[in-house]
Design an enzyme around this catalytic site. Structure first.
Site, PDB file in Angstrom:
ATOM      1  N   SER A  56       0.800  -1.224   0.000  1.00 44.34           N
ATOM      2  CA  SER A  56       0.000   0.000   0.000  1.00 44.34           C
ATOM      3  C   SER A  56       0.833   1.274   0.000  1.00 44.34           C
ATOM      4  O   SER A  56       0.272   2.359  -0.042  1.00 44.34           O
ATOM      5  CB  SER A  56      -0.952   0.004   1.202  1.00 44.34           C
ATOM      6  OG  SER A  56      -0.221  -0.033   2.401  1.00 44.34           O
ATOM      7  N   LYS A  92      -6.475   3.788   8.595  1.00 35.22           N
ATOM      8  CA  LYS A  92      -5.497   4.732   8.034  1.00 35.22           C
ATOM      9  C   LYS A  92      -6.037   6.156   8.048  1.00 35.22           C
ATOM     10  O   LYS A  92      -5.316   7.108   8.381  1.00 35.22           O
ATOM     11  CB  LYS A  92      -5.138   4.311   6.613  1.00 35.22           C
ATOM     12  CG  LYS A  92      -4.348   3.011   6.525  1.00 35.22           C
ATOM     13  CD  LYS A  92      -4.143   2.594   5.081  1.00 35.22           C
ATOM     14  CE  LYS A  92      -3.372   1.278   4.995  1.00 35.22           C
ATOM     15  NZ  LYS A  92      -3.208   0.830   3.592  1.00 35.22           N
TER      16      LYS A  92
END
Length: 802
Positions: free
Chosen positions: A697, A740
């Site tokens: 990611s 996140k």
């Protein structure tokens, strides 16, 4: 020795007598095949002769008074072995006696004379015959042979002494042996080993090697005989001890009957019988309990097994077999309890209310197993306690962290000393209710050990279709777990086996935003710490600005455990002042935190780290919540290499290489001179080098950092990003979006760039984080460059940044 050749019937013997006999050359030897028997030189052995060819061979040898050659068959089942079916090395033997029994069977007694090797078999003979080479016995003597001879002699004597009925003549023959070769053959002949091993010794002509093999085989047999003798002695001693114990117990029972002391047990048995009747056990369980009670009644007072049976009966009696009166669940009251105990978590509380509503409408139904997954300190365990309060049922917590023994779940069998039921049955006994709320804490931290896999044992516990007949190894009878409300907690799903995860409904709890932490601290944590430190609300207080400063500068976590500890530290400082009388009321503000808690431990690093080209802010997922991740890139004179540091995992290294390849392929559109790559090395570093990092990611952040470095354009310091990249320039979706984004909001970021295919996760993001952040959805890496980089010429020089 046991005869090895099959005994034939009389007609076979008669037919053999009429067989035409051909003369055998004088330099040849008549061969007698035998089964599973090896004849050694100088030893006498009997044989039963049954095959027609063997009878003819023996009769021919007796008539001509000539020796025979004894060879062992390779396949004992073969009736007529050919030359390939016989070993090539055997023994020259003299027939000492030939006998025919009244039943027509034939027997001979042979004495071995010398080893021999078959050179070739003669064709056209009615029985096996061959030319042979006589192998002389070595007669060399040396100190090594003498030493081996004495050692072998002592071994043979020891082995014979361990046999229960060893012939004295054999012991005397071993003790009186003077030839090392004869001693080795004698010991090998009487060894209890396979015929193939004896054949191997016969084929060993070298005396030292032969004595070594016999000595090794003798050593193994001696060890077996020693162990066997020791087991025999222990068994006899144990049997004698049991007889003595039984007699003493019988005498003790008689004395107790004479003294009238045997009535106490009768009263105890009556009380146990009454308790079994009151327990309202299922029929199968009550039959088992009555059976054990009858065993216990017949046992003597001092019987060692009596305590085990009594403990087992106590467990059966004390378990809640009967379902008590269940109170109807009040949904409105359940909502009030959940709101009172927890701030936020609206979707979680809504799902819990649905769960309670289903339990209210279908109390006999199979309710799903809820599993709360989230970082530490977000309230997973307290949610289970709130569910128990809302259902008005007993709450019991079973900690599964570190459990690596299947018996911890299923219990130990009663045959083991100190056996107990598993944690599930122990928890139900502790709750004293079969419809309790059982919290299976840290279900993701069970391990597999040599005692079994506890996660496999949990499959039956957490399956609504099977747990109505759960069988604990200690109880040995089924126990109905279908009315237990199981709630599991975990920090991550990766370590939970797939079949076990499939049996639970996963409910994810993300970390709290700064505003949510402030509300939790104001409503719950301050009040709880005031009580823990003996303070009253009018004696101490903490300003909202101080609480917000503690959240921002002294803690960095998804939950609120560290926040509660820091609040406790601040209130203990106030407790000292109140206790010593220097103040009646203490109010802690922002300016007091440095003196109480020390210098701030965390600061907003985004603006500082992104002040030079080549630095981008990424977003990462960790087991304890989300976090921000900085990607730093720089270039040095070199040959076009790519250097990666920061303890990156294999997947993250591949992301960096993909980002570098993508930048090279788009050099023209980015305005980068292709010659720049050939004359410079690019170094990509991810700080916090002691922490392992992995995952795809960070691809977008790495691409943006490299583009920023090579175009000398600074990345906006209010922007964080996440997403995987492909070599076609696509931005691919990633996981952990909720965690996140919450971490980005907590770090002071105001813009987040996310993959466009992660729009489906937008609804899971807390409202507080949504209100504070601007979302930019990326389809391609060009979108990331356009949104993240400052205009050309806006970047500061590296020297100024430093």
């Amino acid at each position: 020795m046991t005869p090895s050749d099959n005994v034939s019937d009389a007609p076979a013997a008669e037919s053999s007598a009429s067989t035409e006999v051909h003369p055998i050359p004088s330099d040849a030897l008549i061969i007698l095949p035998v089964r599973n028997t090896v004849l050694f030189p100088h030893l006498i052995a009997p044989f039963s002769i049954g095959r027609p060819k063997s009878i003819a061979a023996v009769q021919q040898a007796v008539r001509e008074e000539r020796p025979i050659g004894v060879l062992m068959q390779r396949d004992p089942e073969a009736e007529d072995p050919g030359p390939d079916g016989l070993y090539r090395i055997g023994t020259v033997a003299n027939i000492v006696r030939y006998m025919t029994a009244p039943d027509g069977s034939h027997h001979i007694v042979c004495q071995g004379a010398q080893r021999m090797r078959v050179l070739d078999f003669l064709p056209g003979t009615p029985f096996p015959a061959a030319r042979v080479l006589h192998i002389p016995e070595p007669d060399t003597r040396s100190p090594e042979i003498e030493a081996r001879f004495l050692h072998l002699q002592s071994q043979a004597v020891e082995a014979l002494s361990l046999l229960p009925q060893a012939p004295q003549e054999l012991i005397a023959a071993v003790q009186g042996a003077t030839s090392p070769a004869q001693l080795a053959d004698l010991a090998a002949a009487y060894l209890d080993v396979r015929p193939e091993e004896k054949q191997e010794i016969l084929e060993t002509v070298d005396l030292v090697a032969r004595m070594e093999k016999v000595s090794r085989l003798l050593a193994g047999r001696i060890e077996v005989l020693r162990i066997s003798a020791e087991i025999g002695r222990q068994t006899k001693a144990s049997f004698d001890e049991r007889q003595r114990e039984a007699v003493l117990r019988e005498q003790m029972a008689a004395i107790q009957r004479q003294l009238g002391e045997g009535e106490g047990k009768a009263q105890e048995v009556a009380e146990l019988s009454e308790a079994i009747a009151k327990a309202e056990m299922p029929k199968e369980v009550e039959e088992q309990a009555r059976k054990e009670l009858r065993r216990y009644e017949r046992m003597p007072e001092a019987a060692a097994e009596g305590g085990m049976v009594r403990t087992y009966l106590d467990w059966l009696i004390e378990l809640p077999w009967k379902i008590g009166d269940e109170k109807l669940i009040d949904i409105a009251e359940a909502r009030r309890i959940l709101d009172e105990d927890h701030y936020g978590l609206e979707r979680i509380k809504s799902r819990i209310v649905e769960y309670l509503a289903v339990r209210k409408l279908a109390p006999q139904g199979r309710a799903p197993i809820l599993c709360f997954v989230g970082p530490p300190g977000v309230g997973k365990t307290s949610l289970g306690q709130s569910i128990a309060r809302a259902m008005d049922r007993p709450f019991v917590r079973v900690s599964l962290g570190g459990v690596h023994d299947e018996a911890e779940i299923r219990g130990h069998r009663r045959t083991y000393v100190g056996a107990l039921p598993g944690n599930i049955i122990q928890g139900i006994r502790k709750a004293k209710a079969r419809n309790c709320v059982m919290m299976l804490d840290e279900i993701d931290k069970m391990g597999r050990g040599v005692q079994g896999d506890p996660s496999a044992a949990m499959l039956e516990v957490l399956d609504p279709e099977q747990n109505s007949t759960f069988r604990d190894n200690y109880l040995g009878v089924p126990f109905d777990l279908s009315r237990v409300a199981f709630i599991a907690t975990a920090n991550m799903l990766d370590t939970i086996p797939g079949p076990l995860r499939d049996r639970m409904e996963i409910i994810s709890l993300a970390g709290y935003t700064e505003d949510e932490k402030l509300q939790i601290a104001r409503r719950y944590l301050v009040r709880r710490q005031l009580e823990a430190n003996g303070l009253k609300p009018e004696q101490a207080a903490i300003d909202d600005d101080a609480l917000r400063a503690i959240i921002r500068s002294y803690t960095r976590e998804a939950g609120v455990r560290s926040l509660e500890r820091e609040i406790g530290r601040a209130l203990r400082h106030a407790a000292v002042r109140v206790a010593e009388g220097s103040a009646e009321q203490v109010r802690i503000g922002v300016d007091d935190l440095t003196a109480i808690l020390g210098q701030p431990r965390f600061e907003n690093e985004v603006a500082m780290r992104t002040s030079v080209p080549g630095v981008a802010t990424g977003l990462a997922w960790t087991p304890v919540g989300g976090d921000i991740l900085f990607i730093e890139a720089t270039r040095t004179p070199g040959r076009g290499g790519l250097i990666l540091t920061g303890q990156l995992g294999e997947v993250m290294r591949e992301s960096a290489q993909a980002a570098m390849s993508l930048v090279k392929s788009r050099a023209a559109s980015l305005g980068v001179d292709p010659a720049l790559f050939e004359k410079n090395d690019v170094h990509v570093h991810v700080p916090a080098g002691a922490t392992p990092k992995d995952g795809p990611s960070a691809g977008v952040a790495m691409y943006v950092a490299l583009a920023s470095l090579l175009t000398n354009r600074t990345v906006r310091n209010d922007t964080a990003m996440t997403g995987e990249i492909s070599l076609r320039g696509l931005v691919l979706p990633v996981g952990g979006i909720k965690e996140k984004v919450v971490a980005a909001a907590a770090a002071g970021v105001t813009r987040v760039m996310l993959p466009a295919r992660n729009r489906r996760d937008y609804d899971e993001i807390p409202q507080g984080a949504r209100d504070r952040l601007e979302f930019i959805w990326l389809e391609r890496v060009d979108d990331a460059i356009a949104a993240a980089l400052e205009p050309a010429g806006a970047a500061e020089t590296p020297a100024a940044a430093e």
